[in-house]
Structures are given as C-alpha cells and as structure tokens.
Design a protein around this motif. Structure first.
Motif, mmCIF file in Angstrom:
data_model
loop_
_atom_site.group_PDB
_atom_site.id
_atom_site.type_symbol
_atom_site.label_atom_id
_atom_site.label_comp_id
_atom_site.label_asym_id
_atom_site.label_seq_id
_atom_site.Cartn_x
_atom_site.Cartn_y
_atom_site.Cartn_z
ATOM 1 N N GLN B 217 -84.088 80.248 8.307
ATOM 2 C CA GLN B 217 -84.178 79.738 7.018
ATOM 3 C C GLN B 217 -82.808 78.744 6.506
ATOM 4 O O GLN B 217 -83.222 77.428 6.262
ATOM 5 N N LEU B 221 -83.340 74.386 6.133
ATOM 6 C CA LEU B 221 -82.914 74.033 4.897
ATOM 7 C C LEU B 221 -81.652 72.900 5.005
ATOM 8 O O LEU B 221 -81.898 71.665 4.627
ATOM 9 N N THR B 225 -82.656 68.852 4.177
ATOM 10 C CA THR B 225 -81.688 68.243 3.548
ATOM 11 C C THR B 225 -80.988 66.819 4.200
ATOM 12 O O THR B 225 -80.950 65.784 3.491
ATOM 13 N N THR B 231 -86.345 69.789 -1.256
ATOM 14 C CA THR B 231 -86.591 71.404 -0.726
ATOM 15 C C THR B 231 -86.478 72.422 -2.015
ATOM 16 O O THR B 231 -85.635 72.256 -2.651
ATOM 17 N N ILE B 233 -86.678 76.256 -3.410
ATOM 18 C CA ILE B 233 -86.563 77.449 -2.830
ATOM 19 C C ILE B 233 -87.062 78.464 -3.687
ATOM 20 O O ILE B 233 -86.877 78.607 -4.866
ATOM 21 N N VAL B 253 -78.014 78.400 -1.288
ATOM 22 C CA VAL B 253 -78.893 77.426 -1.304
ATOM 23 C C VAL B 253 -78.829 76.114 -2.086
ATOM 24 O O VAL B 253 -79.099 74.935 -1.543
ATOM 25 N N ALA B 258 -80.511 72.709 -1.703
ATOM 26 C CA ALA B 258 -81.860 72.686 -2.224
ATOM 27 C C ALA B 258 -82.001 72.246 -3.702
ATOM 28 O O ALA B 258 -80.975 71.878 -4.139
#
Ligand code: SF4
Ligand code: SF4
Ligand code: SF4
Ligand code: SF4
Lengths: 64, 492
Positions: B217, B221, B225, B231, B233, B253, B258
């Motif tokens: 994960q 991510l 990015t 993105t 979450i 995150v 994120a």
C-alpha cells in the motif's frame, strides 16, 4: 488427481480461473467448473493448489 | 412532488432550456460570472482535476454524478468486514449485490447512461472485488469507454496489494483518481482486520499478511504521488480495533502525499454474514465518527461528503438510478451522443459562479452576529446546490454547521425514507427524527403540516420557507432570523 469446485458455495468471482496455471477452470452455464483432464493439482508448479489458495470461500476448491 | 420543484431527473428528457430552468430554480439566471471560484488554498492544476469529481470536491457533488460498473469481481485479500457474496465493502455499501458485467456490457451501459444523465462525469470501478487484481478487465473496460467518451474521468478503488504492478499503466491511461483503502499501518492492528491475503502464488496469514499488504500500500501510494495522480485514502473506522490508530494512519498517508483522507464507518450486521457481523463487532456512532473526523481535520484534507454507495449506483447525491439501467434495459447497440453532457457542463460552469458568489455573500453577513451559538441545520436537496427536495422524499439530509464564522458542510445523514409514495407512517418519521439528532432545523423544498408538528415536538424547526434558495443562503437567512429574534427577546 484433480480438484473440484463446490458450486453451491462458489461466489463466481473468477479468481481461481485466472490463477490456475493450466487453464483448467472455466465458466460453464454461469458456474465455474474444473476440467479434471487439465487439473494437475498444481503439482510441480506451485507449493499449493492455486485455486484453493485464492478462493474466498472455505472448502470450496477441494480434492475431487 | 410540487409542480415548481423541477428535479434534475427531468433533465433526462429535456433540452438546455429545461436544464437551465431546473438548475436556476425557475428564475432566469443572471450569471454574474462564468468561471467558478476555486478554493484559495488549491493550485489551479489540482482544482482543474477535481472540480467535476463528486467524490473529491464537495462543491462538485451538488452538480455531478458518478457511476460504477462491476467488472472485476475477483479479490486477492479477505477483509473481516466483507462477505464476498456481496460487493467490495471498501467503496460500496456492504450487503448489496451489483450486476456483474463484461467489459463490453459495461461499455454499453455507460454510454446509455451518458446519453440519459448529463450530470455524469466520473466512471468508477470499485468492486465487487479488486480493480487492480482483476486488472485485465479493469483496463479493457476503461479503455473501451475512454475511446468513446474521452472527457469522462476514470476512477478506481483498490486494496493496494496489486497496485504497484499497474501504476505505470494507470498513469498512461489517464486514470486521474485512485482510492486505496488503508485501515492500518501496523501489522498488529492488521491482524484483527485481514485474516489472509493471496500474494506471489500463496496464501499468507497472521502478521505476514498485514505486513505485506502494508508495504504494498505504501509503495503504491508513493508511486502514485510521484506521478502526480490524486490519491484518496479510505479508512474504515472499527471501534476497538483501529479507531485510535487512524490518527497515525492519517499522519503517515499525508506525509506520503495522499490528497484526501476519508473515514468511513464500519457497517456491521449479522445478516451480511461478515466476520465482524457474525462476531458482534459494532460500527461507530455518529458522534464517534464526527469526533474522529474533527480530530483529523488538520491532517490531510478530510472528505466529509463521501458515502458508501452501491458499486453499480448511478446518480447524484443520495439518488440511485441504477435500477433504470440494468443490462436488460440497455439497448444492444448504443452510440454516444455528446451534446447533452456538453450543454449541461456549460450551464454548470455558469451556475457555479453564482453559487460561489452567494456563498461568499452569506459568509460576510453572518460575521456581524458575533455571539450567536453554533447550530446544525439539515437540508433536503436533490442537487444543483439548492434547497429543493420534498421532506418526505429525502433519503438523506445534508447537515451543515452554521456559526458567525460561516456555513460549513459537515456530513450526510441517511434516513429510512419517510414517505414511500404515499404519506408515511409515524414509525418511520420517528426514524427520521432519530437521524436528525442534534439538528436545530430542517430546510426543505416542501413539508406537510403533520411531519412539521411532529418535528416541532422533537425540538426541530422544519420549514419550506427557503425552498429553491442556494443551500448556504437559505441556512444563512434562517440563522440570522433566529439569532436576531433571540437577541431582541433577550434585550426586551
Ligand atoms: S488445483 Fe491447480 S491445476 Fe487444478 S484447477 Fe486448481 S489451480 Fe488449476
Ligand atoms: S475462487 Fe472460489 S468463489 Fe471464486 S470463482 Fe473460484 S471457486 Fe468460485
Ligand atoms: S478488498 Fe473489497 S472485495 Fe476484497 S475482501 Fe476487502 S472489502 Fe471484500
Ligand atoms: S471509485 Fe470511489 S472515489 Fe471513485 S467514483 Fe467511485 S466512490 Fe467515488
């Protein structure tokens, strides 16, 4: 030597179909079935039968 | 439904003039400016990406609709809140089954919807199953549809395990939005959530499963990015399992880039047959969820307007028109007609300018009220940013917080629909009143005397006095009025 699918429990997700290294699993009349002629129980290819390892429902891909 | 309450639904069979009438609430639109103002803190480039995505922009969710197609039913992990007989619980409501489609069937369905629903802006693949694991089907579906409707935004949701394998293709296919469901960053917490994963041709259980999932994960991510893909979450809040841990998840995150973090409540019901449902794990209360959201607000931007929706849902806000577009209702041969979507878009960009101006104006007038207490106000709307839904037709209310600092969207509250065609019975009205706990007023397009009285008895003012106004404007007017009348009462 082959595996089978307990169709009453199968969710028809298809995960086993694309994990099977031998193309033994296909959709027939909207149910997944294993062709015993093609199934090798993954012997010599993987440590565990792929269909049983990926199937989300316990005891659904089992030895025939 | 009252005659003057033109629903956005009527757009389906109508031309631009009707669209305009519906969006501008029957009056002529005086469009002060054509462009819509972006929030000040956001770069123009990002705003351009999210401004029409109802899940990424609170404002867009008044105007634009997303639809999902269920083309990738296989999954490579097991979550304790999921029963795989149903949809992926990460983006959908648990306990529902969506129509499974082949990529070609999905193409036909999306084009049929695009021709009928001009608000359509986003196509999502969010289960049942994992869109990245069943990647071939996801890719084929997206590419067939993007070929015909080039301006549709593509969005996918994944548990992240197979994500790193496909990030490059995601980037080349112009998939602008990816959601990863991240419930933990600590394998010990993951133990309680994920009984197993399937990775590199074997099944992993115990802390190994969560450790691998976590690493994949994070890698996914970071890769997204780096490529500038927005993105989001999603985290499922599971009381006693990860509720206190989610602050840490939020921090990490955010650090890894994120764009949004969305906390969703665990929905747990024995009837869904999930592990949590069967073992009595409860979901969080409204208050617990809001407390956590408030605590994380300074972290990465928190999305409050997201609801878990059906994976084959079609629609705007709480509405779901999915049932009108099941495969049997979609013609064998469909060809895409871009004109209605184009007309609608032109119109929305005009309306948004007005809406934004109205919002700002309200903010300024409230500042004078200085000492007035903060209130919660619920609104019944069917889209367009206006107070325009009949109380009895509301499947959910939008709850706003109003104070001298302005009007701010807080959350959605679902109700069991009070009026199913005829006049609702008292039992379901009780349900609505319970759902409106803590709310001071309900503003709606229309309301009958009976429900109004019952709500008044429960201490909630209900009124259709602000029907068809912009939501923020209506709330602002109501707030000013009660604050002033309270002040005069106090000083008298
Ligand atoms: S045991 Fe192996 S070869 Fe046999 S059906 Fe399952 S995956 Fe295919
Ligand atoms: S993985 Fe299991 S549930 Fe999925 S299709 Fe195969 S047998 Fe059915
Ligand atoms: S990722 Fe989605 S489909 Fe897979 S087990 Fe979890 S909730 Fe279910
Ligand atoms: S996949 Fe998630 S973010 Fe994308 S449209 Fe669907 S609900 Fe919204």
């Amino acid at each position: 030597m082959a595996y089978k699918i307990v169709t009453s429990q199968c969710t028809i997700c298809g995960a086993c179909e694309f994990e099977c290294p031998n193309g033994a699993i296909s959709l027939k009349n909207d149910l997944y079935v294993i062709n015993p002629k093609k199934c090798t129980e993954c012997e010599g290819q993987f440590d565990v039968p792929q269909c049983a390892a990926v199937c989300p429902v316990p005891k659904t891909c089992i030895p025939a | 439904m009252g005659g003057q309450l033109i629903g956005l639904q009527t757009l389906a069979a109508s031309g631009t003039e009707t669209m305009r009438a519906a969006l501008s609430a029957g009056g002529c639109s005086s469009s002060q400016c054509g462009s819509s103002d972006k929030p000040d803190s956001m770069s123009a480039e990002i705003w351009e990406k999210i401004k029409d995505h109802p899940c990424y922009s609170e404002e867009a969710h008044h105007y634009f609709a997303r639809m999902h197609v269920a083309v990738a039913p296989a999954c490579n992990i097991q979550c304790n809140y999921c029963n795989r007989k149903y949809d992926c619980a990460n983006e959908s409501r648990p306990g529902v089954v969506s129509e499974k489609l082949t990529p070609e069937q999905a193409r036909r369905k999306v084009i049929a919807v695009a021709n009928e629903v001009p608000q359509l802006s986003v196509l999502g693949i969010a289960g049942p199953g994992d869109a990245c694991y069943d990647w071939k089907k996801t890719r084929e579906t997206f590419s067939r549809i993007a070929d015909e409707i080039p301006d549709i935004k593509l969005c996918l949701s994944t548990n992240g395990l197979a994500l790193p394998d496909h990030v490059d293709e995601i980037a080349t296919m112009n998939i602008d939005h990816v959601t990863i469901t991240i419930n933990m960053i600590d394998p010990q917490v993951g133990l309680e959530i994920y009984p197993w994963i399937f990775y590199k041709n074997r099944r992993w259980t115990g802390p190994d499963a969560s450790k691998i999932l976590h690493e994949r994960q994070m890698l996914g991510l970071e890769m997204l990015t780096t490529r500038g893909i927005l993105t989001k979450i999603n985290s499922v809040m599971i009381p006693g399992v990860n509720d206190t841990h989610l602050a840490e998840v939020n921090r990490v995150v955010k650090e890894k880039g994120a764009f949004l973090h969305n906390i969703m409540p665990l929905i747990s019901d024995p009837a869904h047959g999930t592990h949590y449902g069967l073992t009595g794990q409860r979901g969080p209360t409204h208050a617990e969820l809001q407390a956590l959201q408030a605590k994380l607000e300074d972290g990465t931007k928190l999305m409050r307007h997201c609801r878990q929706c059906r994976a084959d849902a079609v629609g705007l806000l709480g509405e779901d028109r999915g049932q009108e577009f099941t495969l049997t209702q979609v013609p064998e041969v469909v060809s895409y007609d871009p004109s209605r979507r184009a007309d609608y878009r032109a119109l929305v960009s005009e309306m948004r300018g007005e809406h934004e101006a109205a919002r700002r104006a309200v903010g300024e007038t409230l500042a004078d009220l200085e000492t007035a207490p903060t209130c919660l106000v619920a609104v019944a709307t069917k889209g367009g940013g206006r107070i325009n839904q009949h109380f009895g037709h509301a499947k959910e209310f939008l709850v706003y917080e109003v104070s001298p600092h302005g009007v701010r969207f807080l959350s959605h509250r679902k109700t069991e629909q009070y009026c199913e065609g005829g006049w609702g019975d008292d039992a379901s009205l009780d349900g609505v009143i319970a759902a409106l706990n803590g709310v001071s007023a309900v503003l709606c397009g229309k309301i009958g005397d009976c429900p109004k009285e019952s709500l008044a008895a429960a201490g909630i003012v209900a009124t259709d006095e602000y029907a068809l106004e912009w939501i923020e404007e209506g709330i602002g007017c109501w707030y000013k009025q009660i604050s002033q009348s309270q002040q005069t009462r106090r000083s008298a």
